[in-house]
Scaffold this active site. Structure first.
Site, PDB file in Angstrom:
ATOM      1  N   ASP A 695       0.873  -1.165   0.000  1.00  0.00           N
ATOM      2  CA  ASP A 695       0.000   0.000   0.000  1.00  0.00           C
ATOM      3  C   ASP A 695       0.914   1.220   0.000  1.00  0.00           C
ATOM      4  O   ASP A 695       2.123   1.110   0.210  1.00  0.00           O
ATOM      5  CB  ASP A 695      -0.914  -0.019   1.218  1.00  0.00           C
ATOM      6  N   TRP A 696       0.339   2.393  -0.224  1.00  0.00           N
ATOM      7  CA  TRP A 696       1.166   3.575  -0.502  1.00  0.00           C
ATOM      8  C   TRP A 696       1.966   3.998   0.732  1.00  0.00           C
ATOM      9  O   TRP A 696       1.417   4.435   1.727  1.00  0.00           O
ATOM     10  CB  TRP A 696       0.268   4.683  -1.027  1.00  0.00           C
TER      11      TRP A 696
END
Length: 786
Positions: A695-696
């Site tokens: 995920d970011w």
């Protein structure tokens, strides 16, 4: 009032700051989108159908469907300030148009009480009452309701025979719903509105425009004063049409709940272990949702799988094998409609504690005319019936009688005389020393640097394998393939993209490696372009219609081709463990089978166009508060039977090209470093061959098993291939290598070149699959235009 106006201005300013930092400019206002208001051919019809089929009718004494030409008095500000979807990366889509409830009802031929409508219009457009959309992580829970006095209700009743009361709730990423009035509970003003409307009108229907479950105990409290209650969910850009279709009878309601509705929040088994700032103990184990409530039916207001129709159905069936059944569904009522068959297994009592019943299969009929029938053939995996034995690390079918129900009707059983092993597994997330030994035993063979030996065109042409090409890359090039371009909004792709990876350096591009462009998210493509806004994930699950979801997925894939997007960061598919999770609207259900099947349908649809879906968040992202640091402490049985099972279904049935890890820890280890989750289970046990991305951004950490490894080297050893969007920090404008991947290369207990090549190969094979698919894009675009 001045302070409220200042807060709104400050909130909008903060959203702009965040958007500029993220490089995407994705505000809620439609003015941020650029170019034509493109509408993907065929998408509106599918979204309208999905919105209608998601509507769940909880109660109806005959008021619904509403008669044509009937004047209706509509109360509640959300009739105008409609919630189309939740906020955040799973909702901020710039739709080419949006159809609200009032537009839909008017187009359906209903007459509105115009005086009442004008009153709401004037009030909601006053400066102090304009709906505040908030900013990142500070989304509204609801929009404050207009006070309704007795005189206003009486004037409306003078010309209108029926009343609709619209109640809405927002949903959003990076924050939770709360046990407060205006979030989980009704506000005092909403209660007063309901009270005054039901005192004057004999025919009252409540319409719930929500993204996840809220308190519904008030339905029983009002009793016969409420003629009907329907959840229409946050249904995307066609939601007004969809809701009107069901309210007027154009479509017979056929949605079924994807979650159990409890009588009180405290009745949910996770209520005592949710919201922890450091960790959450999953003390309820496997007894999530109906698995718990079937043992405590007195706590249930509306059960999982519940939903009424304007007609009636009968189901009869029989087992045709241990894992097969045929069920005949007959419309015994007076209106055409669809019905869902839920196939349940009731396992025997044994040494392992089990649920009363487990959903093993489901199917939906087509539209059946009165008296019409359809035979549904259902099949399922033995693992759906099995229990995980933590002592022996096995999925087993214990000896005894396994009984089966189609909805509520018994259709047969079989008896096992002795215990059967369905699958032998490895222990997860336990002893660090044994994990170190397993990792060392399974490290890939080292690969010596061979120097430049070809280009990506050679791989495309079949003259060279991805493995051979990767072996010829430099260490720096291999490092570049293990992370993204930098911040969101990469210059390599369409404006508003979520980031790029793959060919993101001059060196890699000179060898022909393409950049792979990503975009959020579950409710449609989140770009600075006009894109289709889908119903929220919970709504899609309530359709129980995998064929429809697959068709929508294919249209999303066509839209990806139109805008040059390679990877859609969706579907979101974490389990609805607790109704307060702020991101439940993006996810499907409390049940892993329903969640997995819905996700598989979406992935199959998207990837039928040659583009990649990216199921997320792997795994146990069941809380938004402190999601980057929180530890989900899950017993291994619950992990395997509930929180990983849906991902297993999507991997085995749909073969996604990409998967995204979650922010949180699972049993003490961040998912983006979790070898057992990503390598032991995902790759070894399930056979996943694709690319795993974070995920970011991710958290910094050292490996307990290999203390010299930290951050990116720790991640790559776990076989998490790509750090997205490419930097460790949120505010960086471009990638700055922290040196952690190559710092221990070739050193004792350090990262090996073989591991770098293995990661590069996963990325290159994704690029290869996407590149090959692009050759067919021209033909597909012609089909789309036709």
């Amino acid at each position: 009032m001045k302070m409220d106006r200042w807060k709104k201005k400050f909130g909008r300013f903060m959203q702009r700051v965040i958007d500029n930092a993220m490089g995407n400019g994705l505000m809620q206002e439609e003015t941020t989108a650029e170019g034509e208001r493109y509408v993907t051919p065929g998408m509106p019809e599918l979204l309208r159908q999905a919105g209608a089929e998601s509507c769940v009718l909880l109660k109806n004494d005959g008021l619904l469907p509403l008669g044509a030409g009937e004047e209706v008095a509509v109360f509640g500000r959300c009739q105008l300030d409609w919630f189309y979807v939740g906020y955040g990366s799973g909702g901020d889509v710039s739709a080419p148009y949006q159809v609200g409830l009032m537009d839909g009802l008017r187009e359906a031929g209903l007459r509105m009480n115009e005086s009442l409508l004008n009153t709401y219009y004037a009030w909601t457009h006053e400066e102090d009452h304009v709906a505040d959309q908030g900013w990142w992580g500070h989304w509204p829970m609801y929009h404050p309701e207009m006070p309704v006095d007795a005189e206003l209700v009486k004037r409306a009743a003078a010309t209108s025979g029926s009343a609709l009361v619209v109640i809405g709730r927002a949903a959003g990423e990076d924050r939770e719903n709360t046990l407060t009035k205006g979030s989980y509970y009704l506000t005092d003003v909403e209660q007063e509105m309901l009270q005054r409307v039901t005192e004057v009108f004999d025919r009252v229907a409540v319409i719930l425009d929500i993204g996840s479950i809220m308190d519904l105990s008030w339905i029983e409290e009002y009793g016969e004063k409420l003629s009907a209650v329907m959840i229409v969910w946050q249904g995307g850009m066609e939601s007004g049409h969809a809701a009107a279709d069901v309210l007027t009878g154009r479509v017979n309601p056929c949605g079924k709940l994807a979650d159990t509705v409890a009588r009180a929040y405290e009745d949910y088994p996770s209520s005592a272990n949710f919201g922890g700032l450091k960790f959450n103990e999953y003390a309820e184990g496997i007894f999530v949702g109906y698995r718990f409530f079937d043992r405590h039916p007195e706590k249930v207001l509306y059960p999982f799988g519940y939903g009424l129709s304007y007609t009636s159905f009968a189901a009869q069936g029989a087992l045709t094998g241990r894992c097969e059944a045929a069920v005949t569904v007959t419309n015994t009522g007076e209106r055409p409609g669809k019905e869902v068959v839920q196939l349940w297994c009731c396992p025997p009592v044994g040494r392992l504690e089990k649920p009363v019943r487990v959903l093993v299969a489901f199917a939906k009929t087509g539209v059946l005319d009165p008296g019409g029938s359809e035979v549904l053939k259902l099949s399922w995996d033995e693992k759906c019936m099995a229990s995980y034995d933590e002592e022996t690390n096995r999925f087993v079918l214990e000896a005894g009688e396994y009984c089966f129900l189609a909805n509520e009707e018994a259709i047969g059983s079989f008896v096992l005389e002795e215990e059967v092993t369905v699958e032998q597994c490895e222990p997860l997330c336990r002893d660090s020393a044994s994990l170190r030994a397993r990792i060392l035993k399974r490290l890939p063979a080292d690969v010596a640097s061979r120097g430049a030996a070809g280009t990506f065109a050679d791989v495309l042409a079949g003259r060279m394998s991805a493995e051979e090409f990767a072996a010829g890359l430099s260490d720096a090039e291999l490092e570049a393939l293990s992370r993204g371009h930098g911040m969101m909004g990469s210059s390599y792709g369409v404006r508003g993209n979520a980031g790029a990876f793959g060919g993101i350096t001059e060196s890699l591009q000179s060898k022909g490696v393409p950049a792979i462009i990503t975009a959020d998210g579950p409710a449609g493509l989140r770009l600075r372009k006009y894109c289709s806004l889908l119903p929220c994930g919970t709504a899609l699950a309530c359709t129980w219609n995998t064929e429809l979801i697959r068709a929508i997925g294919r249209k999303v894939g066509e839209e990806m081709i139109h805008y040059g997007v390679d990877v859609q960061l969706a579907p979101g598919m974490n389990i609805h463990r607790n109704p307060l999770c702020g991101r439940n609207f993006e996810y499907y259900s409390e049940d892993p089978l329903l969640s997995g099947k819905m996700a598989a349908a979406m992935v199959l649809g998207v990837q039928s166009t040659g583009r990649s879906a990216c199921p997320k968040h792997f795994a146990c992202n069941n809380q938004e508060v402190k999601r980057n640091t929180n530890d989900s402490r899950v017993p291994e049985r619950a992990l395997r039977e509930i929180y990983l099972r849906n991902f297993e279904i999507v991997v085995k049935e749909a073969k996604p090209m990409t998967i995204m890890t979650s922010y949180n820890k699972v049993n003490g280890v961040w998912s983006h470093y979790n070898y057992d989750l990503v390598t032991t289970v995902l790759r070894r046990e399930w056979g996943f061959e694709g690319c795993v991305i974070t995920d970011w951004w991710m958290r910094r950490s050292k490996s307990p098993e290999f203390p010299k490894l930290q951050d990116n080297a720790y991640r790559v050893r776990a076989q998490v291939d790509v750090l997205m969007p490419g930097d460790m920090g949120h505010m960086a404008k471009k990638y700055r290598s922290d040196g952690t991947l190559l710092a221990t290369l070739g050193k004792p207990d350090g990262i090996t070149r073989g591991e770098l090549v293995r990661t590069a190969v996963n990325v290159l094979k994704l690029a290869l699959a996407l590149s090959k698919a692009q050759g067919a894009d021209g033909e597909m675009k012609e089909d789309m235009e036709a």
